[in-house]
Design an enzyme around this catalytic site. Structure first.
Site, short mmCIF file in Angstrom:
data_model
loop_
_atom_site.label_atom_id
_atom_site.label_comp_id
_atom_site.label_asym_id
_atom_site.label_seq_id
_atom_site.Cartn_x
_atom_site.Cartn_y
_atom_site.Cartn_z
N LYS A 20 0.84 -1.21 0.00
CA LYS A 20 0.00 0.00 0.00
C LYS A 20 0.88 1.26 0.00
O LYS A 20 2.10 1.18 0.22
CB LYS A 20 -0.92 -0.05 1.23
CG LYS A 20 -1.87 -1.25 1.25
CD LYS A 20 -2.72 -1.18 2.52
CE LYS A 20 -3.54 -2.44 2.75
NZ LYS A 20 -4.29 -2.37 4.03
N TYR A 60 -12.01 -3.14 -2.61
CA TYR A 60 -12.48 -3.35 -1.24
C TYR A 60 -14.01 -3.45 -1.15
O TYR A 60 -14.58 -3.19 -0.09
CB TYR A 60 -11.98 -2.21 -0.34
CG TYR A 60 -10.55 -2.40 0.15
CD1 TYR A 60 -10.15 -3.58 0.79
CD2 TYR A 60 -9.60 -1.39 0.02
CE1 TYR A 60 -8.85 -3.76 1.26
CE2 TYR A 60 -8.29 -1.55 0.48
CZ TYR A 60 -7.93 -2.74 1.10
OH TYR A 60 -6.64 -2.91 1.57
N PHE A 68 -14.94 2.46 8.07
CA PHE A 68 -13.63 2.92 7.59
C PHE A 68 -13.48 2.82 6.07
O PHE A 68 -12.44 3.15 5.51
CB PHE A 68 -12.50 2.14 8.29
CG PHE A 68 -12.62 0.64 8.14
CD1 PHE A 68 -12.14 -0.01 7.01
CD2 PHE A 68 -13.22 -0.12 9.14
CE1 PHE A 68 -12.24 -1.38 6.86
CE2 PHE A 68 -13.34 -1.51 9.00
CZ PHE A 68 -12.85 -2.13 7.85
N ARG A 96 -0.83 -14.91 3.96
CA ARG A 96 -1.51 -14.22 5.06
C ARG A 96 -0.72 -14.36 6.37
O ARG A 96 -0.70 -13.47 7.19
CB ARG A 96 -2.93 -14.76 5.25
CG ARG A 96 -3.85 -14.54 4.07
CD ARG A 96 -4.48 -13.18 4.06
NE ARG A 96 -5.34 -12.94 5.21
CZ ARG A 96 -6.09 -11.85 5.34
NH1 ARG A 96 -6.10 -10.91 4.39
NH2 ARG A 96 -6.85 -11.67 6.39
N THR A 102 -4.49 -8.36 10.83
CA THR A 102 -4.89 -7.06 10.26
C THR A 102 -4.43 -5.88 11.12
O THR A 102 -3.93 -4.89 10.61
CB THR A 102 -6.43 -7.03 10.10
OG1 THR A 102 -6.81 -8.15 9.31
CG2 THR A 102 -6.90 -5.75 9.44
N ARG A 113 3.53 -7.17 9.16
CA ARG A 113 2.87 -6.11 9.92
C ARG A 113 3.39 -6.04 11.36
O ARG A 113 3.51 -4.96 11.93
CB ARG A 113 1.35 -6.32 9.91
CG ARG A 113 0.71 -5.99 8.56
CD ARG A 113 -0.72 -6.51 8.52
NE ARG A 113 -1.45 -6.09 7.34
CZ ARG A 113 -2.59 -6.65 6.94
NH1 ARG A 113 -3.10 -7.68 7.63
NH2 ARG A 113 -3.22 -6.22 5.86
N ASN A 123 -1.29 -0.34 7.71
CA ASN A 123 -0.69 -1.66 7.92
C ASN A 123 0.05 -2.21 6.69
O ASN A 123 0.32 -3.39 6.58
CB ASN A 123 -1.74 -2.65 8.45
CG ASN A 123 -2.87 -2.91 7.48
OD1 ASN A 123 -2.85 -2.41 6.35
ND2 ASN A 123 -3.84 -3.69 7.90
N HIS A 126 -1.48 -5.61 1.59
CA HIS A 126 -2.73 -6.35 1.38
C HIS A 126 -2.40 -7.75 0.85
O HIS A 126 -1.49 -7.90 0.05
CB HIS A 126 -3.62 -5.64 0.35
CG HIS A 126 -4.75 -6.51 -0.11
ND1 HIS A 126 -5.93 -6.61 0.60
CD2 HIS A 126 -4.86 -7.36 -1.15
CE1 HIS A 126 -6.71 -7.49 -0.01
NE2 HIS A 126 -6.09 -7.96 -1.08
N GLU A 137 -9.26 -10.81 -7.30
CA GLU A 137 -8.33 -9.68 -7.18
C GLU A 137 -7.25 -9.71 -8.27
O GLU A 137 -6.89 -8.67 -8.81
CB GLU A 137 -7.71 -9.67 -5.78
CG GLU A 137 -8.73 -9.32 -4.70
CD GLU A 137 -8.25 -9.44 -3.27
OE1 GLU A 137 -9.03 -9.07 -2.36
OE2 GLU A 137 -7.11 -9.90 -3.03
N1 UDP Z 1 -8.99 -1.49 8.27
C1 UDP Z 1 -9.11 -0.32 9.00
N2 UDP Z 1 -9.77 -0.37 10.18
C2 UDP Z 1 -10.32 -1.51 10.67
C3 UDP Z 1 -10.19 -2.70 9.92
C4 UDP Z 1 -9.54 -2.65 8.72
O1 UDP Z 1 -8.61 0.72 8.58
O2 UDP Z 1 -10.89 -1.48 11.78
C5 UDP Z 1 -8.26 -1.47 6.98
C6 UDP Z 1 -6.89 -2.11 7.09
O3 UDP Z 1 -5.98 -1.33 6.33
C7 UDP Z 1 -7.10 -3.46 6.46
C8 UDP Z 1 -8.14 -3.15 5.39
O4 UDP Z 1 -8.99 -2.19 6.01
O5 UDP Z 1 -5.89 -3.98 5.95
C9 UDP Z 1 -8.96 -4.32 4.91
O6 UDP Z 1 -9.56 -4.94 6.01
P1 UDP Z 1 -9.58 -6.53 6.15
O7 UDP Z 1 -10.48 -6.86 7.30
O8 UDP Z 1 -9.88 -7.15 4.83
O9 UDP Z 1 -8.08 -6.85 6.62
P2 UDP Z 1 -6.85 -7.55 5.84
O10 UDP Z 1 -7.43 -8.59 4.93
O11 UDP Z 1 -6.11 -6.46 5.09
O12 UDP Z 1 -6.00 -8.14 6.93
MG MG Z 2 -8.97 -8.47 3.53
#
Ligand code: UDP
Ligand code: MG
Length: 162
Positions: A20, A60, A68, A96, A102, A113, A123, A126, A137
């Site tokens: 990102k 997204y 958010f 992952r 996350t 992370r 973070n 992705h 994707e």
């Molecule tokens: N995110 C955020 N606040 C939250 C949860 C998620 O800003 O409370 C953002 C964060 O950057 C995250 C992205 O939204 O990476 C996508 O969320 P997801 O739950 O898909 O997490 P990921 O798959 O990236 O771990």
């Molecule tokens: Mg995700």
């Protein structure tokens, strides 16, 4: 042996990984690529681009009802993103793991992370969360001709039976 090669090919997976804008601006491109590369996964597509807000919202779309969502999409489109496809056995799930939880406050040390980020909204990376999302994707970010299928010399040292 042909049979082993077929079994190996059948287990090959691809996942979509993006660094990102925060990861790019912080100079973490090489660090992140290196973690996937050293593990033994194979890079099959890569490009740098600034996604539009509309594109970020497509990426997204599953999160469109979360509070958010708009901030997240605005952030993803705020600067260059490094988009990649990585290939390997178990790469979706293990990718992952390399990335970590996350929320970087909860990511284990040793994960990307956990080692390199502090808050959930910054973070840095992705990764697709399952086979269906990976497929969607990859198709959203890349044209089929941008994916490069090739045999890596290292494969015979990373996998058995080829
Ligand atoms: N995110 C955020 N606040 C939250 C949860 C998620 O800003 O409370 C953002 C964060 O950057 C995250 C992205 O939204 O990476 C996508 O969320 P997801 O739950 O898909 O997490 P990921 O798959 O990236 O771990
Ligand atoms: Mg995700």
């Amino acid at each position: 042996m042909v049979q082993d090669q077929e079994a190996h090919a059948a287990q090959m997976e691809r996942t979509f990984i993006a660094i990102k804008p925060d990861g790019v601006q912080r100079g973490l491109i090489a660090e992140i690529i290196s973690r996937f590369e050293r593990k033994g996964f194979k890079l099959v597509a890569i490009k740098i681009l600034v996604p539009s807000k509309e594109f970020a919202q497509k990426h997204y779309h599953d999160l469109k009802d979360r509070p958010f969502f708009y901030g997240l999409c605005a952030f993803l489109s705020s600067g260059p993103v490094v988009a990649m496809v990585w290939e390997g056995e178990g790469v979706i799930k293990y990718g992952r793991k390399l990335i970590g939880a996350t929320d970087p406050q909860k990511s284990e040390p040793g994960t990307i992370r956990g080692d390199l980020a502090v808050v959930v909204g910054r973070n840095i990376i992705h990764g697709s969360d399952g086979p269906e999302t990976a497929k969607d994707e990859i198709n959203l970010w890349f044209k089929p001709q941008e994916l490069v299928s090739y045999k890596s010399n290292a494969e015979k040292w990373i996998y058995e039976g080829n």
